[in-house]
Design an enzyme around this catalytic site. Sequence first.
Site, PDB file in Angstrom:
ATOM      1  CB  CYS A 131      -0.809   0.199   1.142  1.00 30.14           C
ATOM      2  SG  CYS A 131      -2.113  -1.395   1.333  1.00 30.14           S
ATOM      3  CB  CYS A 186      -2.356   1.356   4.719  1.00 35.55           C
ATOM      4  SG  CYS A 186      -2.804  -0.361   5.086  1.00 35.55           S
ATOM      5  CG  ASP A 187      -7.348  -0.218   5.829  1.00 33.20           C
ATOM      6  OD1 ASP A 187      -6.936   0.028   4.399  1.00 33.20           O
ATOM      7  OD2 ASP A 187      -8.064  -1.002   6.224  1.00 33.20           O
ATOM      8  CB  CYS A 211      -6.912  -3.775  -0.445  1.00 33.83           C
ATOM      9  SG  CYS A 211      -5.603  -4.424   0.881  1.00 33.83           S
ATOM     10  CD  GLU A 214      -9.572  -3.714  10.146  1.00 34.78           C
ATOM     11  OE1 GLU A 214      -9.833  -2.642   9.495  1.00 34.78           O
ATOM     12  OE2 GLU A 214      -9.105  -4.427   9.045  1.00 34.78           O
ATOM     13  CB  SER A 261     -10.951  -6.253   7.059  1.00 35.61           C
ATOM     14  OG  SER A 261     -10.686  -5.808   5.724  1.00 35.61           O
TER      15      SER A 261
END
Length: 574
Positions: A59, A132-133, A204, A455, A481
């Site tokens: 990522c 990333c997240d 992702c 998660e 997630s």
Amino acid sequence: MSKNNKDLSHLRIRSSVYTDEGNVKAPNRGMLRAVGFEDEDFYKPQIGVGATWAETTPCNIHLNDLAQHAKDGVIEAGGFPMGFNTITVADGISMGTQGMRFSLPSRDIIADSMETIVAGENMDGLVAIGGCDKNMPGSAIAMANLQVPSVFVYGGTIMPGKLDGEDIDLVSIFEGVGQVNAGTIDADRLYEIECNACPGPGACGGMYTANTMAAALEAMGMSLPGSASSPATSKAKAKDVREAGKAVVNLLEKGIYPRDIMTRKSFENAITVVMALGGSTNAVLHLLAMAHAADVHLTIEEFNDFQAKVPHLADLKPSGKYVMYDLYLAGGVQGVLKYLYEEGFIHGDCLTVTGKTVAENLAEVDPLKEGQEVIMPLESPKRADGPLIILKGNLAPRGAVAKVSGVKVERHVGPAKVFNTEHDAVEAVLNDEVKAGDVVVVRFVGPKGGPGMPEMLSLSSMLVGKGLGESVALLTDGRFSGGTHGLVIGHIAPEAQSGGPIALLEDGDVVTICQKNKELSFEITEEELERRREHLELPPLYRRGALGKYAHLVSCSSKGAVTDFYNRHPFEED
């Protein structure tokens, strides 16, 4: 150094301290000369270019290269770029391990570290680049707290993996584990999926948390148009980052600050787009935290207002067919925004980082491509209302979050099977101790209890892989997630560690989940509930290192799991 010959010295809203005090600041200037400053550079606005680069995840592995493009843009616009890095945690790599407890806390560490370096170095603006997240909300929280002109740039989505002509992604591997356990594929096939699912840089590919939050920030106006959709390795992404460097200097010239953009209406636009795209449950947590930082009043209950009126239009993974790259080809998030704006779902008068309004930006945008199948028309949506639902009841008095896109089960009533760790729940699933009709409960994994609210993609994907995705409900005070789908409910509040009702649940208790009534409850008398509460013994709160600090500071998930929730009413619980 600059292609811009304009005098921009008046834009040094903070860095002017290095020249305005003359000889007194000679030592400060001396150190800056060692990192590349020359006489004329002290009169240019200093722009932080913060990348969450790391070699620990696809990522983020390309973000340093993108940061150079941002620096070039800053130079071209007449500023002086100052690069720095901060941390990231790869959720897909830490998933199912003790490392996952550090994922959500990393959001606040990112925010605090960005705020610390930009404020500590007296920078005048910020370009933040994330992959990333937690990078996206972390950057946005920092921007709201800093109040210097800022632009966020998403590092971009990964290209889809390919196997036998079919698109696959990271979630394909997680679900493959369950398929091996169920006997529907063998270990050799899982190995093929593992080796082909992640072909290179980028976050992702489905409408998971990274793409969800990138889309939300673009809808909010904190990213340039197109930023959320362009793939990580595309020429469009390199151009996007360069333009962000120019844009932040333009924001300085116009005097536009993050809280001018992060308004109540812009949050409404973000929630609308998240619902339409079928975004991650994590969006609820992150948007609440971002609103808190921006001093925007937003409650968890209000997400149901948007859920009721915004249809789910995107046929995107995890509950659909397509990935973010397909949306990019179909017209991107801007095409979706234009469609929603023309149909009356989007506020057009919100200011954005272009210096223009949403409506002005969208006037220059092409509509969604004719014949595209990623975004369904309003007349025949994937779902008539939104996919993110806030449930309440005696099991979740302050709320819980469910993602019901693709879930056909409207009501599930079944016996609880209660686990105090994810590991124990995984073992029970792998040993076929969980049967259709059950309600699997994993508790003491909330913000305080985890600590860190991990998660559970491993667990939820196993259930889907074993064919139990809709016949078994999965409940937790932890998180899921963005890649999770099935009958799952997270963020149950209050969490078990705070003595919430989920801590009082016992094996065999009958749990009811109802989409229509937005209900999450269990059958118990008040007398029995009080009896259990009297005998409840909570585990000690974690006390060591970063997680110890987090456990003692973090608020309830219904408040966004923020770590600076100080200004509440003295009698209001966290």
